[in-house]
Design a protein around this motif. Structure first.
Motif, PDB file in Angstrom:
ATOM      1  N   THR A   9     -21.501 -68.671  73.450  1.00 41.04           N
ATOM      2  CA  THR A   9     -20.698 -69.652  72.725  1.00 41.04           C
ATOM      3  C   THR A   9     -20.722 -71.007  73.407  1.00 41.04           C
ATOM      4  O   THR A   9     -20.938 -72.044  72.757  1.00 41.04           O
ATOM      5  N   TYR A  22     -12.491 -74.123  71.210  1.00 39.25           N
ATOM      6  CA  TYR A  22     -12.749 -72.908  71.977  1.00 39.25           C
ATOM      7  C   TYR A  22     -12.097 -72.969  73.356  1.00 39.25           C
ATOM      8  O   TYR A  22     -11.527 -71.979  73.824  1.00 39.25           O
ATOM      9  N   LEU A  52     -15.597 -77.950  67.877  1.00 45.44           N
ATOM     10  CA  LEU A  52     -15.539 -76.512  68.125  1.00 45.44           C
ATOM     11  C   LEU A  52     -15.441 -76.209  69.622  1.00 45.44           C
ATOM     12  O   LEU A  52     -14.768 -75.254  70.021  1.00 45.44           O
ATOM     13  N   LEU A  53     -16.123 -77.005  70.439  1.00 46.04           N
ATOM     14  CA  LEU A  53     -16.054 -76.803  71.885  1.00 46.04           C
ATOM     15  C   LEU A  53     -14.632 -77.026  72.395  1.00 46.04           C
ATOM     16  O   LEU A  53     -14.106 -76.226  73.189  1.00 46.04           O
ATOM     17  N   SER A  78     -19.821 -70.351  66.399  1.00 46.52           N
ATOM     18  CA  SER A  78     -20.473 -71.388  67.212  1.00 46.52           C
ATOM     19  C   SER A  78     -21.834 -71.808  66.683  1.00 46.52           C
ATOM     20  O   SER A  78     -22.390 -72.806  67.153  1.00 46.52           O
ATOM     21  N   ASN A  88     -24.163 -72.562  73.063  1.00 50.42           N
ATOM     22  CA  ASN A  88     -24.397 -73.078  71.714  1.00 50.42           C
ATOM     23  C   ASN A  88     -23.684 -74.400  71.477  1.00 50.42           C
ATOM     24  O   ASN A  88     -24.233 -75.287  70.809  1.00 50.42           O
ATOM     25  N   LEU A  89     -22.490 -74.540  72.010  1.00 49.79           N
ATOM     26  CA  LEU A  89     -21.690 -75.733  71.721  1.00 49.79           C
ATOM     27  C   LEU A  89     -21.948 -76.861  72.710  1.00 49.79           C
ATOM     28  O   LEU A  89     -22.267 -77.995  72.310  1.00 49.79           O
TER      29      LEU A  89
END
Length: 583
Positions: A507, A254, A250-251, A217, A510-511
């Motif tokens: 995580t 995830y 990435l979000l 992340s 961060n995203l």
């Protein structure tokens, strides 16, 4: 009518919820009240500057204001103590918002379970207060004002990751420690005190996966720093846009992983359970065999295996039926795992019954047992003479599969979910708490940002440090309390949940929060000048992520590593910003 409504609310909602709603209603109602301004000039005879005065009340000219009231009615001040008081008040309201959202999340999770709700909706909801605060820090005011206020958002973003991975992580190790015996911890047994190596916490394998995902992340933070790393003069906006794209991708990835994670866990757990059946069956057959299962060359001993087949064949028809296999499974008694006998029989049939007639003949039995023995030998380190040490490597294989099972699921006694009697009312309660949390967070995020900046102006302390140190402690206090309560149960399962929540929260922060932050910077064309702050996030996440990725037992001494990173972060960001002038 008012009393009737109050009695209904009192019957369904706790008194503290009613008081919060009442308090918010009073604040909002004050926005429609018009006040009068009293003249400060003293008039003794009714004559002022040669003019007859009808009244000493001046309805037209207000007193000069030295601070701007948010929404036109919320209080403001220019003093240090006044701003400190407002930070405490607004911070407490944001804490309430986070608490209500967390409570609503737990209720929805009980009703709807994991998957789409637990994997996508609830993680977003937990980061909503921080995201709103970051959003309003860059949207309000002019571009110059936003460039100043956005430091509050960056401070919260960096501070949340640091606080969760240092102070909270270390405290969970201290609170949740139990005795370490061999390669595992003993649930609810804490007799060794504060020995640095004899006590600690252990987690399951899924928790280590969460730590590795947390490391990934930080990739958007690295992407946005590419122009600074390679000293590119014209690439800041492109880097911000690229980092925003990476953060969103990435979000989404995830969230999809969280949605499908229960299915992945079930499949992997089923595989390990089947592997456990293999090891237990081989050990049982070894005790019943009239000889060694493998010969001196390490190959399956055909004569011994065929004799075993005849002892298991109860009716002597040279075929093993599902009933006979089920009797074998019951005799073995797999106490260590929660085993479904019928499911185990079906898996045995899949491994042995190559003809598909739902029976296992003697040749199929020999081929199947030979395949199992070869798999066990591949899984453990063999001695020079596998024939003599057959029992040894089978014991090692059994211990290994037992450890894999424990790492995957541990003790499930804490996961017993009680049936919910009034689903409709719980749904209404969760929805009301969601609404209340969102309203509070949305209403008081902007006043909190303004107050932090006013306090920074009054004290001369950079707003970044105020938001870096103070706001994360407030915004994450509800989550920290929940994590510490879970850790205090001193069980492997609850420890796994505690640390998984920490890694998951970091995580998402961060995203999601970075995506919101980057969107503000790009849309308002703000200057990206946060190299020191980004470096802090990257260092802490990678250090703690690597530390937690390759081990499942954390002795007590590991908390000192986490605690030491907090003052290190403060000193590093100060040195980089105010000594080397990075920002």
């Amino acid at each position: 009518m008012v009393l009737f409504f109050f009695n209904i609310m009192k019957a369904k909602f706790p008194f503290k919820y009613i008081m919060v709603i009442f308090f918010l209603a009073i604040i909002l109602l004050t926005g429609v009240v018009q006040s009068r301004t009293i003249s400060t000039e003293l008039i003794s005879d009714g004559i002022h500057n040669g003019l007859q005065q009808q009244s000493i009340i001046n309805f037209k000219e207000p007193l000069p204001q030295f601070c701007e009231m948010t929404y036109g009615f919320l209080p403001c001040t220019t003093t240090v103590l006044g701003n400190l008081f407002l930070i405490v008040v607004y911070g407490f309201l944001m804490f309430l918002a986070a608490k209500y959202l967390s409570t609503a999340s737990e209720l929805l999770l009980e009703i709807l379970g994991p998957g789409l709700v637990g994997g996508l909706f609830l993680p977003m909801l937990g980061s909503l207060p921080d995201s709103l605060l970051i959003l309003v820090s860059g949207l309000s005011g002019s571009k110059e004002t936003a460039q100043t206020q956005v430091l509050v958002g960056m401070g919260l973003l960096a501070g949340s990751a640091v606080v969760l991975l240092t102070l909270l992580w270390g405290s969970c190790v201290v609170v949740g420690k139990t005795d370490i015996v061999g390669s595992t911890t003993i649930d609810m047994q804490d007799t060794k005190g504060f020995t640095t190596t004899g006590s600690g916490v252990s987690v399951d394998i899924w928790t280590t996966y969460g730590a590795r995902i947390m490391i990934i992340s930080v990739l958007p933070f690295i992407v946005v720093q590419v122009p600074e790393i390679f000293h590119l003069s014209n690439g800041d906006r492109l880097a911000v846009l690229a980092s925003l794209f990476v953060a969103v991708a990435l979000l989404v990835s995830y969230c999809l992983y969280q949605v499908f994670q229960p299915v992945i866990q079930q499949r992997k757990l089923a595989f390990v359970k089947h592997k456990h059946v293999i090891s237990g069956t081989l050990r049982h057959l070894k005790t019943r065999a009239l000889g060694r299962l493998v010969d001196d060359d390490g190959q399956p001993n055909e004569d011994v295996i065929r004799k075993l087949f005849r002892t298991i064949d109860l009716d002597g028809d040279s075929l093993l039926s599902p009933f006979e296999l089920r009797s074998l499974i019951i005799i073995i008694q797999f106490e260590e795992i929660d085993l479904d006998h019928d499911d185990a029989v079906q898996n045995l049939m899949k491994d042995f019954d190559t003809s598909g007639d739902n029976y296992i003949n003697e040749d199929e039995f020999f081929v199947g047992i030979s395949k199992w023995l070869n798999e066990a030998k591949r899984s453990v380190k063999l001695s020079c003479d596998p024939g003599i040490h057959t029992m040894t490597f089978l014991d090692h294989f059994h211990v290994q599969t037992k450890q894999e099972h424990d790492l995957l699921c541990g003790d499930h006694s804490d996961e017993a979910v009680e049936s919910i009697e009034d689903v409709k009312w719980v749904t209404i309660k969760a929805s009301m708490l969601l609404l209340l949390g969102v309203v509070i967070a949305g209403a008081f995020a902007d006043p909190l940002v303004h107050t932090v900046n006013d306090f920074s102006t009054a004290t001369g302390i950079p707003s970044f440090f105020i938001s870096f140190i103070g706001l994360p402690l407030v915004m994450n206090s509800s989550e920290a309390t929940s994590a510490l309560m879970f850790a205090s149960r001193k069980k492997k399962r609850t420890s796994s949940l505690t640390f998984s929540e920490i890694y998951g929260s970091v995580t998402i922060h961060n995203l999601l929060c970075l995506a919101v932050f980057l969107a503000i910077v790009y849309v308002r064309d703000l200057t990206w000048d946060f190299s020191a702050e980004v470096l802090i996030i990257v260092i802490v996440c990678i250090v703690m992520g690597l530390f937690a990725s390759f081990r499942t037992i954390f002795p007590l001494w590991t908390c000192s590593v986490a605690y030491a990173l907090y003052p290190f972060s403060l000193v590093l960001v100060y040195v980089l910003d105010y000594v080397f002038g990075w920002s």
